[in-house]
Enzyme design. Structure first.
Site, PDB file in Angstrom:
ATOM      1  CB  SER A 233       8.428 -16.703   2.035  1.00  0.00           C
ATOM      2  OG  SER A 233       9.147 -15.696   1.004  1.00  0.00           O
ATOM      3  CE  LYS A 234       7.194  -7.801   2.495  1.00  0.00           C
ATOM      4  NZ  LYS A 234       6.129  -7.351   1.922  1.00  0.00           N
ATOM      5  NE  ARG A 235       9.308 -12.884  11.301  1.00  0.00           N
ATOM      6  CZ  ARG A 235       9.005 -14.147  12.376  1.00  0.00           C
ATOM      7  NH1 ARG A 235       9.528 -14.909  11.535  1.00  0.00           N
ATOM      8  NH2 ARG A 235       8.377 -13.187  13.762  1.00  0.00           N
TER       9      ARG A 235
END
Ligand code: ZN
Length: 464
Positions: A233-235
């Protein structure tokens, strides 16, 4: 940074130009200082652009907010050709439309309300000073077939697509327009980008066709997955790219690791020099089904690259991370310590935990608390262990030989045998007493680095 690396590898592989363009037309999402972070990250990874805001080049400026006039011109050109239209809908109307569509369980989509305005009606709205956007006028039906280098053939239906805004009320272009225009103007041959842009491909191909331009080749990278194969989910922007630097990874290890994430070389090799990566890289070798980010593998690879450095090189890499207990340390002393941990270091940030207990002065200010459990060898008792340590301290005090690892080893092992003891009974507690940790370098190396006085002091301290 993963995407940038693949673009860089591809450009170098085919002898092309790696160009950096700053896409800052979304003023709401633009973060102050983020451009500098991108420069810093590319530089640290060794992916220096051939052309870009810092390097300059034939297509300057390379910052989209400095190219606004062109986007407006091109958007107006599409309106003139009937491929786009002015939209005077207010945000309130668009909100109501979206709410009504959602309530009716329909996919929210612009209803082409302004697509049929006559030129007189447009003039009236403009004279009234109403703000407007420009929207692309997509076909109402039909199927678009797209050939993607990584994805193969992908089909899209026009009837589910939105007439997206290409020029906003503030005069800034959206990604769709700005990218198509710049990619064309800057002669971009290959667009290698994140998976999230795949659904926009028909809009971009529509724009190329509307302008009468030949589109570039597209390659949409796979999704980034965790080891549990769940989507990360982390960009992965420049800030997180730089966080790997701050966590003590080497840039050459990271690029090797990232290159193998989703891309498979022809053989099973895992350690690649930059030159080998460039030579072997191919877009066709990218697996479309997802790239797994495996931290354990990254740690392993970083360790491999650390091992490949000389101790002198490693010391230079360690300096920014190493918090020395005081200032008076010669490089020769530091190198002796680095030599002892060279085989075990995983990340540069480990250095303080791995090494600082080896400075003789480190217990001067505060005596550490002692966990007895780590001293007692298997089948041993605390009483026996204490007794052995006391004897060892006496033996070391009386020892007059050379205070070198190899000599100490030879002499101590002979002494242990003559006392009828096992090596583990004596050496395990000794190593623990010198280091106060479960894992540490070889006990004789520790004795040498700490010196006679400090070694005895530490043993006495734990016996107390
Ligand atoms: Zn409208």
């Amino acid at each position: 940074m993963w995407t940038a690396l693949f673009n860089w590898l591809f450009a170098k592989h085919v002898g092309g130009t790696f160009m950096l363009r700053i896409e800052d037309t979304d003023q709401k999402r633009f973060v102050e200082g983020s451009t500098e972070k991108i420069f810093e990250a590319l530089d640290w990874y060794g992916l220096t652009p051939d052309e870009g805001p810092q390097q300059g080049g034939q297509f300057a400026p390379y910052v989209q907010s400095e190219r606004l006039d062109r986007y407006r011109q091109y958007a107006e050109q599409l309106v003139t050709n009937g491929k786009a239209y002015y939209c005077f809908c207010t945000p309130e109307r668009l909100d109501q439309l979206r709410a009504a569509q959602t309530a009716a369980k329909q996919q929210p989509k612009y209803d082409k309300h302004c697509a049929t305005l006559t030129s007189d009606e447009v003039a009236t709205h403009k004279q009234a000073g109403e703000t407007y956007t420009i929207r692309m006028k997509l076909p109402e039906s039909g199927i678009l077939v797209h050939h993607d280098i990584i994805r193969g053939t992908v089909k899209f239906q026009y009837n589910v697509l939105d007439d997206s805004v290409i020029l906003k009320t503030d005069g800034y272009p959206t990604y769709h327009l700005a990218n198509v225009v710049d990619d064309h103007d800057m002669g971009i041959s290959h667009v290698i980008r994140a998976e999230e842009w795949l659904p926009s491909v028909p809009k971009h191909l529509f724009l190329y066709e509307a302008f009468g331009w030949t589109p570039p080749v597209f390659a949409h990278l796979p999704l980034l997955l965790g080891t549990d194969r769940a989507k990360l989910s982390k960009r992965h922007g420049a800030t997180s790219a730089l966080s790997f630097r701050d966590e003590g990874y080497l840039p050459e290890a990271l690029t090797n690791f990232l290159a193998l994430m989703g891309w498979h070389p022809k053989d099973e090799q895992e350690i690649f020099t930059r030159e080998k990566l460039v030579e072997q890289f191919s877009l066709e070798g990218i697996n479309p089904s997802g790239a797994v980010f495996d931290r354990t593998k990254l740690d392993w690879m970083n360790g491999m690259y650390i091992r490949a450095l000389s101790v002198e090189q490693l010391l230079e890499r360690l300096r920014p991370f190493w918090k020395l207990p005081d200032e008076k340390h010669e490089d020769s002393e530091l190198l002796n310590i680095v030599r002892l941990i060279h085989d075990r270091l995983v990340r540069l940030t480990d250095i303080n935990d791995f090494a600082n207990f080896m400075f003789p002065s480190v217990w001067d200010t505060e005596l550490p608390t002692i966990d007895r459990a780590i001293f007692v060898p298997k089948k041993g008792t605390i009483e026996a262990t204490n007794h052995h340590l006391e004897q060892t301290a006496k033996w070391l005090s009386a020892y007059n030989g050379e205070w070198k690892s190899a000599t100490l080893k030879e002499q101590m092992i002979a002494a242990i045998a003559s006392m009828g003891k096992k090596n583990g009974e004596i050496l395990w507690p000794l190593r623990a007493a010198l280091s106060l940790r479960a894992a540490s370098p070889d006990v004789f190396d520790l004795l040498e680095v700490l010196g006679k006085e400090e070694s005895i002091r530490r043993i006495e301290h734990v016996c107390r």
